[in-house]
Design an enzyme around this catalytic site. Structure first.
Site, PDB file in Angstrom:
ATOM      1  N   THR A 163      49.072  -2.862  47.864  1.00 45.89           N
ATOM      2  CA  THR A 163      49.100  -3.626  49.134  1.00 45.89           C
ATOM      3  C   THR A 163      50.054  -2.951  50.111  1.00 45.89           C
ATOM      4  OG1 THR A 163      48.631  -5.701  48.021  1.00 45.89           O
ATOM      5  CG2 THR A 163      49.879  -5.879  50.067  1.00 45.89           C
TER       6      THR A 163
ATOM      7  N   THR B  60      54.517  -8.335  48.239  1.00 44.92           N
ATOM      8  CA  THR B  60      53.518  -7.668  47.407  1.00 44.92           C
ATOM      9  C   THR B  60      53.820  -7.929  45.946  1.00 44.92           C
ATOM     10  OG1 THR B  60      52.540  -5.568  46.735  1.00 44.92           O
ATOM     11  CG2 THR B  60      54.798  -5.461  47.563  1.00 44.92           C
ATOM     12  N   GLY B  61      52.769  -8.142  45.174  1.00 45.11           N
ATOM     13  CA  GLY B  61      52.912  -8.502  43.761  1.00 45.11           C
ATOM     14  C   GLY B  61      51.824  -9.497  43.432  1.00 45.11           C
TER      15      GLY B  61
HETATM   16  N1  ASP Z   1      49.731  -9.783  46.702  1.00 41.57           N
HETATM   17  C1  ASP Z   1      48.448  -9.149  46.606  1.00 41.57           C
HETATM   18  C2  ASP Z   1      47.424 -10.186  46.188  1.00 41.57           C
HETATM   19  O1  ASP Z   1      47.685 -10.927  45.264  1.00 41.57           O
HETATM   20  C3  ASP Z   1      48.381  -8.009  45.639  1.00 41.57           C
HETATM   21  C4  ASP Z   1      49.534  -7.027  45.690  1.00 41.57           C
HETATM   22  O2  ASP Z   1      50.457  -7.164  46.467  1.00 41.57           O
HETATM   23  O3  ASP Z   1      49.488  -6.056  44.915  1.00 41.57           O
HETATM   24  O4  ASP Z   1      46.346 -10.198  46.744  1.00 41.57           O
END
Ligand code: ASP
Length: 281
Positions: free
Chosen positions: A195, A246-247
């Site tokens: 992301t 992000t996560g």
């Molecule tokens: N937060 C993003 C989601 O769950 C994914 C990510 O940040 O890697 O869509």
């Protein structure tokens, strides 16, 4: 489970002072650590170059006295156009082998916001989110309606395979094999995440946040994460902070994470770093 948040004081940040005042820009290219074994020196260089280009795009705007909203838009567009990241071109595939893209932007001065979820045709979802904020009475548009709105706003549309890359296809195949029990290892951070986001403070003291994502590999069709939900993965308020998370978004959604971070500063008087730690905890 990995959760990260970018805020002033983190890496990938540019801080400067012009005659009229101080500005800050921080960007991220997604949660998770890329294992050394997966990273050739050439690939590492490409990541660094892409991050530097994204910083430069936003920096040029801030250094000229421009608005934080324009800076975070420019940085995120640059990352969406780079196939290394899971946003725009290079986005992950969902369980049906498609891309469904989410993005949000927020203006800390007015607390106005715009977002899109499940976009399939708009080349730069963050531009559509911005148009939702500035040219519609709404905050969040989803699916085909969001793509139709993008067309009406004369934003660039592309064929869905514009977003596809061989690496992301391989990641989906690995995820499917794992589902069938054919392989054991979990997907690597690079395969799952990537992301992108940016937060900025301009010389006028206005904050802005922007986040864009494809979600995560093999997500269910129709799944919407934290990114386009204002207060979960994206938030900005001049009084407190600008947040791009992000996560694992399903955790951020339940915690109303970005708003919780801001509320800790606003109501409990917690300093930024403590508010971020506590909101993550
Ligand atoms: N937060 C993003 C989601 O769950 C994914 C990510 O940040 O890697 O869509």
């Amino acid at each position: 489970m990995r959760r990260q948040v970018k805020f002033a004081g983190d890496d990938n940040m540019s801080r400067s002072t012009t005659k009229s005042g101080r500005f800050v820009l921080a960007i991220h290219g997604g949660a998770g650590t890329i294992r050394r074994a997966q990273l050739t020196p050439a690939r590492e260089r490409r990541y660094h170059e892409a991050l530097r280009d994204a910083l430069k795009a936003g920096y040029a705007i801030l250094a000229a006295g421009g608005a934080s909203l324009d800076a975070v838009t420019a940085s995120v567009v640059s990352l969406e156009d780079c196939p290394l990241f899971n946003a725009g071109r290079g986005a992950v595939f969902n369980a049906r082998g498609r891309h469904e893209l989410d993005a949000a932007i927020m203006d800390g001065a007015s607390r106005n916001a715009g977002a899109v979820a499940g976009v399939r045709r708009a080349k730069n979802p963050i531009r559509v989110a911005r148009a939702v904020m500035e040219c519609s009475p709404h905050v969040l548009l989803g699916g085909a309606g969001a793509d139709a709105f993008a067309r009406k706003q004369k934003l660039e549309l592309v064929a869905p395979d514009h977003f596809s890359t061989p690496q992301r296809l391989l990641a989906l195949q690995r995820a499917k094999q794992r589902e069938r029990g054919a392989v054991r290892e979990p997907l690597s951070a690079t395969d799952r995440h990537g992301t992108v986001g940016a937060v900025a403070r301009d010389v006028h003291g206005n904050l802005a946040a922007a986040t864009s994502t494809g979600g995560f590999t093999n997500k269910l069709a129709g799944r919407i994460g934290d990114t386009p939900v204002v207060g979960a993965g994206t938030y900005a308020d001049n009084v407190t902070c600008a947040v791009s998370a992000t996560g694992d978004g399903d955790f951020f959604l339940r915690a109303v994470f970005a708003y919780d971070l801001s509320a800790r500063m606003r109501y409990a008087g917690e300093p930024l770093a403590r508010a971020a730690r506590n909101a993550l905890a």
